[in-house]
Write a protein that holds these residues in place. Structure first.
Motif, PDB file in Angstrom:
ATOM      1  N   TYR A   1       5.765   2.744   1.802  1.00  0.00           N
ATOM      2  CA  TYR A   1       4.883   1.632   1.416  1.00  0.00           C
ATOM      3  C   TYR A   1       4.686   0.724   2.623  1.00  0.00           C
ATOM      4  CZ  TYR A   1       5.297   2.780  -3.541  1.00  0.00           C
ATOM      5  OH  TYR A   1       5.233   3.407  -4.750  1.00  0.00           O
TER       6      TYR A   1
ATOM      7  N   GLY B   1       0.476  -3.790   2.838  1.00  0.00           N
ATOM      8  CA  GLY B   1      -0.652  -3.951   1.927  1.00  0.00           C
ATOM      9  C   GLY B   1      -1.098  -5.409   1.877  1.00  0.00           C
TER      10      GLY B   1
ATOM     11  N   THR C   1       0.849  -1.202   0.000  1.00  0.00           N
ATOM     12  CA  THR C   1       0.000   0.000   0.000  1.00  0.00           C
ATOM     13  C   THR C   1       0.880   1.245   0.000  1.00  0.00           C
ATOM     14  OG1 THR C   1      -1.733  -1.161   1.200  1.00  0.00           O
ATOM     15  CG2 THR C   1      -1.801   1.251   1.225  1.00  0.00           C
TER      16      THR C   1
END
Length: 618
Positions: free
Chosen positions: A205, A208, A181
């Motif tokens: 990031y 995710g 993500t």
């Protein structure tokens, strides 16, 4: 966890002796780790010249390394020529003059996966990099998030580099599927006058959907997803990017195989030479494999002679039934050919029928004996031949015997029959035996005991059709095998089937049955085969056996036709062979008588000596 630390930058801390070795994987248990109390150095964990992996036991950032705002969390001064991977560690509240969370140097190569840097500080007014400071080295970031980090001088609250090369990746780490993500943009800085680089989407990031590809799956580099291993392959660990092939001798027909054991051994009768196969090949017909796991075509063994296999993929070969045979590697058994037989299972050859036996059809268990009256003298015969006429079958069934004298046979006869015809008929045995009874012709008689036509003996004859020969009439004779008799010529007589010449001293007239001795006065014969006797001539007489003549001795004589010589009278004399006697001679004039004559010698005269004379006479 302390074993990952094997050195300090400053002499204020003591290295751990039993530290992590190169190539090790250290799994950190879930929990929160702090450095109080510990050496007063400025670094919690220093990993010097070590490559390998340090990861949290779970990929959920549940391993927290807390610098307590008093020291750097991790320092990596070199990785020994390899790559050091840090995964799923939550570096929290690291604080030092630069790189509060992590610093690298000495060309270290570091991969960060699913990490989190939070509340880390760089306190120096010269250097930045609150979370990461990298003077040198190479760093790759996968799914790394940054939150609330700071640099006192404002140069790179998240990342600061001098010569290092840092790449931020927007995909999950190798061995992970999913998508990280994307978060806020990173605060990065390259110190002035240095040539370091920071590339990629420089954003924070979080994990995710990144999830490690578990056993039985692999990371699809195109879709960045964890796909099941295809048939014939497997992965037996987490985070693998490729599936391993099932080796030769094994196969796997299922998706998502997670252990080597999912690769099944090729069954008996099968083999596989190709890695990663979903099936095994069958051993061909005429071959078999009694054990599982064959990795080579050559592991399929040939059926032994006397066995066969007509189905692919066999674990064994079957024995040939009776009446059949096979060579090595036979897909089927072959019927024994006519002339051969086998009463044994698993035969590699069929036996030739012995002489006197045969088989006319294939696949026979035994050979049949020839019927009596037929025969075969060859091995592997397909039929028996009939004994020809004039012969009969022998008990060994390998030959035919000639009918003996007096018997005959038709073709294919088991025995010879006696001839039953009337007088003058027999069966004549020859090289091929007799096939009929035959007539004994002229000059022959039928011998009923020997059952053959025999020539009439000399002195007998036959006109044919008779069991005996007739004696030639007196004065006639016949040679052996005569059909009639003839008189003997003069000087000969019948004897032993021939006309025999009379001996010397004897004679025979025409038609005589015996020779007569010359017995008349002065008769003799000096040649064999004389028809008449001869008469001794004058001066001769027959010798004692009358086979010739002798001359009369001196003093005797004969005028011929006499059996003896007559003596000369007084005053007479004769020489040898004389026909008569002569008067004794007288001496001539001038000669004188030496001796008187006798019947065997003449008067002997001599000349008168000198001075004497004779008037002759006596």
């Amino acid at each position: 966890f302390w074993k990952i630390s094997n050195g300090c930058q400053y002499p204020l801390c003591t290295p751990i002796i039993d530290a992590m070795s190169r190539g090790d994987e250290v799994v950190v248990s879930e929990g929160e780790y702090k450095c109080s109390p510990c050496d007063s150095g400025d670094t919690m964990y220093q990993i010097t010249d070590i490559y390998g992996q340090v990861r949290c036991e779970k990929d959920n950032l549940s391993c927290k390394l807390d610098g307590e705002l008093s020291r750097k969390v991790i320092s990596v001064p070199g990785t020994g020529g390899g790559t050091l991977t840090l995964r799923s560690l939550h570096l929290l509240r690291g604080s030092v003059y630069n790189g509060g969370g992590l610093s690298t140097s000495n060309s270290a190569v570091v991969t960060l996966e699913l990490m989190r840097f939070e509340l880390c500080q760089a306190t120096s007014s010269t250097y930045g990099g609150g979370a990461i400071f990298a003077p040198t080295g190479t760093l790759n970031l996968y799914g790394v998030s940054f939150s609330s980090n700071s640099a006192a001088n404002g140069n790179g609250a998240d990342i600061c580099v001098n010569y290092a090369s840092i790449t931020v990746h927007n995909n999950c780490p190798d061995g992970y599927g999913g998508i990280p993500t994307e978060g806020n943009a990173l605060d990065t800085y390259i110190n002035s006058g240095y040539t370091g680089t920071i590339t990629g989407p420089t954003n924070s990031y979080s994990k995710g959907t990144c999830a490690v590809c578990t056993a039985g799956t692999f990371l699809n580099s195109e879709t960045q997803s964890c796909d099941s291993c295809p048939d014939g392959k497997y992965t037996d660990g987490d985070g693998l990017t490729v599936c391993s092939d099932c080796p030769p001798g094994r196969y796997d027909s299922s998706l998502g195989s997670s252990t080597f054991g999912d690769c099944s051994l090729c069954a008996k009768g099968k083999f596989n030479e190709v890695p990663g196969r979903t099936y095994c090949d069958n051993c061909g017909v005429g071959k078999y494999r009694a054990e599982s796991g064959a990795a080579l075509r050559s592991d399929c063994l040939s059926c032994a002679a006397g066995t066969y296999n007509d189905s692919p993929g066999a674990a064994s070969c079957a024995s040939c039934g009776r009446g059949k045979y096979s060579f090595e590697m036979a897909p089927t058994c072959t019927d024994c050919a006519p002339g051969k037989a086998s009463n044994q299972e698993g035969a590699s050859t069929c036996n030739d029928c012995t002489p006197g036996t045969y088989t006319s059809a294939p696949a026979q268990l035994t050979c049949t004996e020839c019927a009596l009256g037929t025969y075969t003298n060859n091995a592997a015969s397909v039929s028996c031949a009939a004994c020809p006429g004039g012969k009969s079958g022998n008990a060994d069934l390998q030959r035919c015997d000639l009918c003996p004298d007096g018997k005959y046979s038709n073709p294919a006869s088991a025995s010879c029959a006696h001839c039953n015809h009337t007088a003058g008929y027999v069966s004549l045995a020859g090289t091929d035996g007799a096939t009929i009874c035959e007539f004994c012709g002229a000059g022959f008689r039928a011998n009923k005991d020997a059952h053959q036509c025999e020539e009439c003996d000399a002195g007998t004859y036959s006109v044919g059709g008779s069991d005996s020969c007739l004696i030639c009439p007196a004065g006639t004779n016949g040679v052996k095998g005569s059909m009639s008799c003839s008189p003997c010529p003069p000087g000969t007589i019948p004897a032993g089937g021939t006309c025999q010449r009379c001996a010397k001293g004897m004679y025979a007239e025409f038609g005589a049955t015996s020779c007569s001795t010359c017995s008349g006065p002065g008769e003799y014969s000096d040649a064999e085969g004389s028809a008449v006797c001869r008469t001794a001539p004058a001066g001769h007489k027959p010798n004692a056996d009358r086979t010739g003549v002798t001359m009369c001795t001196p003093g005797t004589y004969t005028v011929g036709g006499s059996d003896s010589c007559e003596s000369c009278g007084e005053g007479e004399t004769s020489s040898e062979g004389a026909a008569g006697c002569s008067t004794c001679a007288t001496c001539a004039v001038g000669r004188y008588k030496i001796s008187n004559c006798s019947p065997t010698s003449e008067t002997q005269c001599g000349d008168c000596p000198a001075g004497q004379a004779s008037m002759g006479g006596e």
